[in-house]
Design a protein around this motif. Structure first.
Motif, short mmCIF file in Angstrom:
data_model
loop_
_atom_site.label_atom_id
_atom_site.label_comp_id
_atom_site.label_asym_id
_atom_site.label_seq_id
_atom_site.Cartn_x
_atom_site.Cartn_y
_atom_site.Cartn_z
N LYS A 1 42.46 48.40 48.87
CA LYS A 1 42.97 49.34 47.88
C LYS A 1 43.95 48.65 46.93
O LYS A 1 43.99 48.98 45.74
N GLU A 2 44.72 47.71 47.47
CA GLU A 2 45.71 47.02 46.63
C GLU A 2 45.03 46.17 45.57
O GLU A 2 45.43 46.17 44.39
N LEU A 3 43.98 45.43 45.96
CA LEU A 3 43.24 44.61 44.99
C LEU A 3 42.55 45.49 43.97
O LEU A 3 42.57 45.20 42.77
N ALA A 4 41.92 46.57 44.44
CA ALA A 4 41.25 47.48 43.51
C ALA A 4 42.24 48.11 42.54
O ALA A 4 41.94 48.31 41.36
N ASN A 5 43.44 48.43 43.03
CA ASN A 5 44.47 49.02 42.18
C ASN A 5 44.92 48.04 41.10
O ASN A 5 45.10 48.41 39.94
N ALA A 6 45.11 46.78 41.49
CA ALA A 6 45.53 45.76 40.52
C ALA A 6 44.46 45.56 39.45
O ALA A 6 44.77 45.45 38.25
N LEU A 7 43.19 45.54 39.85
CA LEU A 7 42.10 45.37 38.89
C LEU A 7 41.96 46.61 38.00
O LEU A 7 41.62 46.51 36.82
#
Length: 559
Positions: A337-343
């Motif tokens: 979720k953190e990577l998806a949020n950053a992207l």
């Protein structure tokens, strides 16, 4: 006029009052004009949508009295002494007596003493407040009415948008706030990642220390010391299990690591690319992912340097596709979720850049801020990738160590765990390969005997021999049959005279129901394994147990 003090005082006071009245009149006129202009400006702004209501600045109302005062100071009429004398003569009906008095200094004649004496006599009878009365009530009322009209216009005039400017300005304002939030959140997340990286480094050192101790103990193992070996191995198994549970507490990470690589070709090259990314990430490698992110950063740089609007538009579209692939992978494959949020933040920043490209003023400023937010979001995405990869790498080390430890336990049971054979082993992979060779490919629990499992004396892994039994009846036991509590199944057969079952002893319908129950039970077991934090080294044995009880003679399945 030094010989006429009363007249001089009277004219001075009247002149001052006339001056005040002149300034007040100018202030009134300027204020009224400005208030009417403000009403017209508010109506025009609201009805024509010239300025969004959110961008209106109430402080501009303070400019009205300031500008009016400045205008009054600059443009009011100056009052001379002759004007004051004329006002006194008009009020007292003295036929230019005081006007003549005010001109004596520039005229000659024998009548001057006579004029001065007459003016002095009259000056005591005249009151300056009566000559020039201050009557501001009507003007103040008109100003109050104009101010009330302005207030009504400000608070009750609806905001119309005939030209779409208000909607556009509102959208830009929302994007500006969103970009500010993106940058703040990116900064906060970077600080958090630094703390998490420091904690992960400490955990990694703890894991490496434990693995080093395990390898040292492997080299000390002696084939004949089964109990002491087992005690050491069991202690390490518990320590590894605790570390594994801590590392696998992140459910997203656990699912990503255990996610099978899809072999289907649906989606073509894009799906294959994501499968390659997943495989590398499961191994703790982000080389391909970083390469893709680097390509997006290079596209961003080229977009910033491009002069042609069409070229910038093409580069923005290209970058958007690259980010979409990475975000889809983060959601569907990596489960971060953190990577998806950053992207996602990077894509929002890119959209703001596209919307404000080539604009001036506030939009140009927004475009610059959005570009900076895009850069920071991409940097954050790279750090998120590294964190996921590092966590996957540590979890893989623990999985491998647990599997190797399990192989060592199997060898120990067969009195084949010999530390002298580990001289050339340096890594945990070396030990795993060696133990696999020594095990000869056997799994835990493989037996060698041919006798029935209920009989003693069957050869197999373990230390047991013949099972001692005493068939005597010293206590006078009764032969009884327990009535079991049937939960989810039924009795498949009852053996009365034979020690084993034959094909004809099975009811085909009940056998099929049995097979269905076993399949349902296996599904429940798999769900339980996924839900619980069970190290991978133990899941095969759990599932293998149910695989074994499912094995039935093919003839029975056909019925």
């Amino acid at each position: 006029m030094t010989d006429a003090p009363n007249s001089t005082s009277l004219l001075g006071r009247v002149q001052a009052r006339l001056q005040i009245a002149s300034v007040a009149k100018a202030l009134y006129g300027a204020s009224l004009i400005l208030l009417i202009a403000a009403v017209v400006a508010v109506l025009a702004s609201r009805l024509l949508g010239l300025i969004p209501r959110s961008e209106e600045q109430p402080l501009w109302l303070l400019a009205i009295p300031a500008v009016a005062a400045l205008a009054a100071a600059l443009f009011h009429r100056r009052v001379e002494r002759q004007a004051a004398a004329r006002a006194v003569d008009e009020h007292a009906k003295t036929k230019d007596l005081f006007l003549t008095l005010s001109s004596l200094s520039t005229s000659a004649g024998e009548y001057q003493p006579l004029v001065t004496t007459s003016a002095e006599q009259k000056a005591g009878e005249i009151v300056p407040d009566v000559v020039v009365p201050f009557q501001f009530g009507a003007r103040l009322a008109r100003l109050a009415g104009a101010a009330a009209l302005l207030a009504i216009a400000i608070f009750f005039t609806p905001q119309l948008d005939p030209f779409g400017k208000v909607a556009e300005a509102s959208r830009v304002d929302e994007q500006k706030k969103e970009i500010e939030n993106i940058r703040k959140e990116a900064m906060t997340r970077k600080d958090q990642l630094k703390k998490e990286a420091s904690q992960a480094e400490e955990e990694s050192e703890e894991i490496e220390a434990l693995l080093g101790k395990i390898k040292t103990d492997f080299r000390k193992m002696q084939p004949k010391k089964i109990e002491s070996n087992a005690k050491v191995l069991d202690s390490h198994r518990q320590d590894l299990g605790d570390l594994w549970k801590s590392a696998a507490s992140n459910e997203q990470l656990r699912r990503m690591v255990n996610q099978p690589i899809s072999k289907q070709q649906l989606g073509g090259a894009r799906n294959q690319k994501m499968n390659d990314w997943l495989k590398e990430l499961q191994d703790g490698n982000t080389e391909s992912l970083k390469k893709e992110l680097k390509q997006a950063q290079e596209t961003m740089k080229a977009m910033m340097e491009a002069k042609d609007p069409e070229e910038r538009k093409k580069l923005a579209s290209k970058m958007q596709k690259e980010l979409q692939d990475l975000k889809k992978f983060a959601n569907d494959k990596a489960g971060s979720k953190e990577l998806a949020n950053a992207l996602s933040k990077a894509m929002k920043s890119l959209q703001a850049v596209k919307d404000t490209d080539g604009q001036k003023g506030e939009k140009m400023e927004l475009s610059e801020d959005a570009m900076q937010a895009l850069k920071e979001s991409l940097e954050l995405s790279e750090k998120e990738m590294e964190q996921v990869a590092d966590a996957a790498k540590e979890l893989e080390k623990l999985d491998e160590a647990l599997a190797t430890l399990q192989k060592a336990q199997q060898l120990n049971q067969k009195e084949q765990l010999d530390g002298s054979k580990c001289e050339g082993c340096e890594t945990m992979e070396d030990y795993a390969e060696l133990y696999a060779q020594l095990n000869g490919g056997q799994g835990e629990g493989d037996g060698e005997g041919d006798k029935d499992r209920n009989e003693g004396g069957g050869g197999g892994i373990g230390r047991g021999g013949e099972t001692p039994e005493d068939n005597s009846d010293p206590e006078g036991y009764k032969t009884e049959k327990e009535k079991p509590q049937i939960q989810a199944g039924k009795i498949l057969l009852s053996i009365k005279t034979k020690e084993y079952a034959e094909e004809k002893d099975f009811d085909p319908d009940k056998m099929r129901e049995y097979q269905k129950s076993i399949s349902s039970l296996k599904s429940s077991v798999q769900s339980a394994i996924d839900a619980e934090e069970i190290p991978p080294g133990y899941t095969d044995n759990i599932k293998g147990y149910f695989d074994n009880i499912e094995k039935v003679d093919p003839k029975l399945k056909s019925n």
